[in-house]
Design a protein around this motif. Structure first.
Motif, PDB file in Angstrom:
ATOM      1  N   LEU A 196       5.504   1.571 -13.208  1.00  0.00           N
ATOM      2  CA  LEU A 196       6.367   1.473 -12.024  1.00  0.00           C
ATOM      3  C   LEU A 196       5.540   1.072 -10.800  1.00  0.00           C
ATOM      4  N   THR A 197       4.346   1.613 -10.713  1.00  0.00           N
ATOM      5  CA  THR A 197       3.460   1.271  -9.591  1.00  0.00           C
ATOM      6  C   THR A 197       3.080  -0.206  -9.636  1.00  0.00           C
ATOM      7  N   GLN A 198       2.784  -0.691 -10.831  1.00  0.00           N
ATOM      8  CA  GLN A 198       2.409  -2.104 -10.964  1.00  0.00           C
ATOM      9  C   GLN A 198       3.599  -3.014 -10.660  1.00  0.00           C
ATOM     10  N   PHE A 199       4.792  -2.612 -11.089  1.00  0.00           N
ATOM     11  CA  PHE A 199       6.008  -3.367 -10.756  1.00  0.00           C
ATOM     12  C   PHE A 199       6.197  -3.373  -9.230  1.00  0.00           C
ATOM     13  N   SER A 200       6.020  -2.217  -8.596  1.00  0.00           N
ATOM     14  CA  SER A 200       6.199  -2.104  -7.142  1.00  0.00           C
ATOM     15  C   SER A 200       5.179  -2.959  -6.393  1.00  0.00           C
ATOM     16  N   GLN A 201       3.965  -3.031  -6.928  1.00  0.00           N
ATOM     17  CA  GLN A 201       2.941  -3.873  -6.302  1.00  0.00           C
ATOM     18  C   GLN A 201       3.383  -5.335  -6.292  1.00  0.00           C
ATOM     19  N   LYS A 202       3.941  -5.795  -7.403  1.00  0.00           N
ATOM     20  CA  LYS A 202       4.401  -7.192  -7.473  1.00  0.00           C
ATOM     21  C   LYS A 202       5.547  -7.439  -6.506  1.00  0.00           C
ATOM     22  N   VAL A 203       6.432  -6.470  -6.387  1.00  0.00           N
ATOM     23  CA  VAL A 203       7.546  -6.601  -5.436  1.00  0.00           C
ATOM     24  C   VAL A 203       7.000  -6.607  -4.008  1.00  0.00           C
ATOM     25  N   ALA A 204       6.040  -5.717  -3.712  1.00  0.00           N
ATOM     26  CA  ALA A 204       5.452  -5.654  -2.370  1.00  0.00           C
ATOM     27  C   ALA A 204       4.756  -6.970  -2.017  1.00  0.00           C
ATOM     28  N   LYS A 205       4.070  -7.549  -2.978  1.00  0.00           N
ATOM     29  CA  LYS A 205       3.419  -8.850  -2.723  1.00  0.00           C
ATOM     30  C   LYS A 205       4.458  -9.915  -2.398  1.00  0.00           C
ATOM     31  N   GLY A 206       5.596  -9.849  -3.062  1.00  0.00           N
ATOM     32  CA  GLY A 206       6.693 -10.782  -2.772  1.00  0.00           C
ATOM     33  C   GLY A 206       7.251 -10.552  -1.372  1.00  0.00           C
ATOM     34  N   LEU A 207       7.396  -9.298  -0.986  1.00  0.00           N
ATOM     35  CA  LEU A 207       7.852  -8.985   0.379  1.00  0.00           C
ATOM     36  C   LEU A 207       6.859  -9.536   1.397  1.00  0.00           C
ATOM     37  N   ASP A 208       5.575  -9.356   1.113  1.00  0.00           N
ATOM     38  CA  ASP A 208       4.550  -9.838   2.048  1.00  0.00           C
ATOM     39  C   ASP A 208       4.628 -11.356   2.220  1.00  0.00           C
ATOM     40  N   LEU A 209       4.819 -12.060   1.111  1.00  0.00           N
ATOM     41  CA  LEU A 209       4.908 -13.520   1.178  1.00  0.00           C
ATOM     42  C   LEU A 209       6.193 -13.972   1.877  1.00  0.00           C
ATOM     43  N   ALA A 210       7.292 -13.336   1.534  1.00  0.00           N
ATOM     44  CA  ALA A 210       8.599 -13.781   2.033  1.00  0.00           C
ATOM     45  C   ALA A 210       8.810 -13.440   3.505  1.00  0.00           C
ATOM     46  N   LEU A 211       8.331 -12.255   3.919  1.00  0.00           N
ATOM     47  CA  LEU A 211       8.708 -11.750   5.246  1.00  0.00           C
ATOM     48  C   LEU A 211       7.524 -11.653   6.216  1.00  0.00           C
ATOM     49  N   GLU A 212       6.317 -11.792   5.709  1.00  0.00           N
ATOM     50  CA  GLU A 212       5.095 -11.774   6.514  1.00  0.00           C
ATOM     51  C   GLU A 212       5.005 -10.581   7.487  1.00  0.00           C
ATOM     52  N   PRO A 213       5.200  -9.371   6.985  1.00  0.00           N
ATOM     53  CA  PRO A 213       4.931  -8.195   7.821  1.00  0.00           C
ATOM     54  C   PRO A 213       3.419  -8.030   7.970  1.00  0.00           C
ATOM     55  N   ILE A 214       2.985  -7.073   8.814  1.00  0.00           N
ATOM     56  CA  ILE A 214       1.546  -6.756   8.877  1.00  0.00           C
ATOM     57  C   ILE A 214       1.105  -6.278   7.495  1.00  0.00           C
ATOM     58  N   ARG A 215       1.926  -5.419   6.915  1.00  0.00           N
ATOM     59  CA  ARG A 215       1.748  -4.953   5.542  1.00  0.00           C
ATOM     60  C   ARG A 215       3.047  -4.278   5.109  1.00  0.00           C
ATOM     61  N   THR A 216       3.115  -3.942   3.837  1.00  0.00           N
ATOM     62  CA  THR A 216       4.290  -3.216   3.345  1.00  0.00           C
ATOM     63  C   THR A 216       3.904  -1.767   3.090  1.00  0.00           C
ATOM     64  N   GLY A 217       4.643  -0.859   3.705  1.00  0.00           N
ATOM     65  CA  GLY A 217       4.377   0.562   3.550  1.00  0.00           C
ATOM     66  C   GLY A 217       5.178   1.161   2.400  1.00  0.00           C
ATOM     67  N   VAL A 218       4.784   2.359   2.013  1.00  0.00           N
ATOM     68  CA  VAL A 218       5.399   3.048   0.872  1.00  0.00           C
ATOM     69  C   VAL A 218       5.836   4.445   1.287  1.00  0.00           C
ATOM     70  N   ILE A 219       7.052   4.815   0.913  1.00  0.00           N
ATOM     71  CA  ILE A 219       7.501   6.198   1.073  1.00  0.00           C
ATOM     72  C   ILE A 219       8.091   6.653  -0.260  1.00  0.00           C
ATOM     73  N   VAL A 220       7.749   7.861  -0.671  1.00  0.00           N
ATOM     74  CA  VAL A 220       8.406   8.493  -1.815  1.00  0.00           C
ATOM     75  C   VAL A 220       8.984   9.803  -1.310  1.00  0.00           C
ATOM     76  N   GLU A 221      10.300   9.944  -1.431  1.00  0.00           N
ATOM     77  CA  GLU A 221      10.915  11.180  -0.960  1.00  0.00           C
ATOM     78  C   GLU A 221      11.816  11.731  -2.070  1.00  0.00           C
ATOM     79  N   GLY A 222      12.958  11.063  -2.287  1.00  0.00           N
ATOM     80  CA  GLY A 222      13.791  11.426  -3.429  1.00  0.00           C
ATOM     81  C   GLY A 222      14.693  12.623  -3.222  1.00  0.00           C
ATOM     82  N   MET A 223      14.967  12.972  -1.972  1.00  0.00           N
ATOM     83  CA  MET A 223      15.821  14.134  -1.726  1.00  0.00           C
ATOM     84  C   MET A 223      17.311  13.783  -1.759  1.00  0.00           C
TER      85      MET A 223
END
Ligand code: AMP
Length: 132
Positions: free
Chosen positions: A60-87
């Motif tokens: 799941l982490t490796q899948f999320s990394q690939k998605v984050a890289k896509g977000l970085d390319l598509a939207l050019e943020p400073i970086r993509t942050g991560v939150i895990v909550e699940g409540m």
């Protein structure tokens, strides 16, 4: 009873799909904290992220990394942050939230407003940049 995210995976509830492989699904959060806020989930329904096996968590982490890289390319943020909550939803998920400015409020409590057309267009833009 199936979680709302399992219903999304099974297309019983609509979502704005960003990426999918045989074990994972990524889609836009319906109440985004920032433009491009994406949820990455395992197709296997497990409530608590850390109840996944070590191998499942790694995948799941490796899948999320690939998605984050896509977000970085598509939207050019400073970086993509991560939150895990699940409540709120009892189906393990990783929030990926693009950070556009150093002072951006990085919190699930802070929401932005986007209409359906914008969400659909955004999901398509992001999905084109993801290499699974
Ligand atoms: P949490 O369980 O607190 O980590 O957050 C659950 C997230 O799921 C929230 O950010 C919600 O906005 C999001 N969410 C709930 N229902 C949907 C849905 N049908 N489509 C997309 N995102 C959703």
């Amino acid at each position: 009873m199936a979680s709302i995210f399992t219903k999304i995976i099974n297309r019983e509830i609509p979502s704005f799909t960003v990426a999918e492989d045989d074990k994972h699904y990524a889609f836009l959060d319906i109440n985004p904290a920032a433009r491009g806020h994406t949820l990455c989930i395992p197709k296997k329904e497990v409530d608590y992220l850390f109840d996944l096996s070590a191998e499942e968590l790694s995948e799941l982490t490796q899948f999320s990394q690939k998605v984050a890289k896509g977000l970085d390319l598509a939207l050019e943020p400073i970086r993509t942050g991560v939150i895990v909550e699940g409540m709120e939803v009892p189906h393990a998920h990783i929030h990926l939230i693009p950070i556009y400015t150093p002072t951006q409020n990085f919190s699930l409590g802070k929401k932005i407003s986007m209409d359906e057309g914008e969400m659909a267009e955004l999901a398509e833009t992001i999905s084109k940049e993801i290499r699974l």
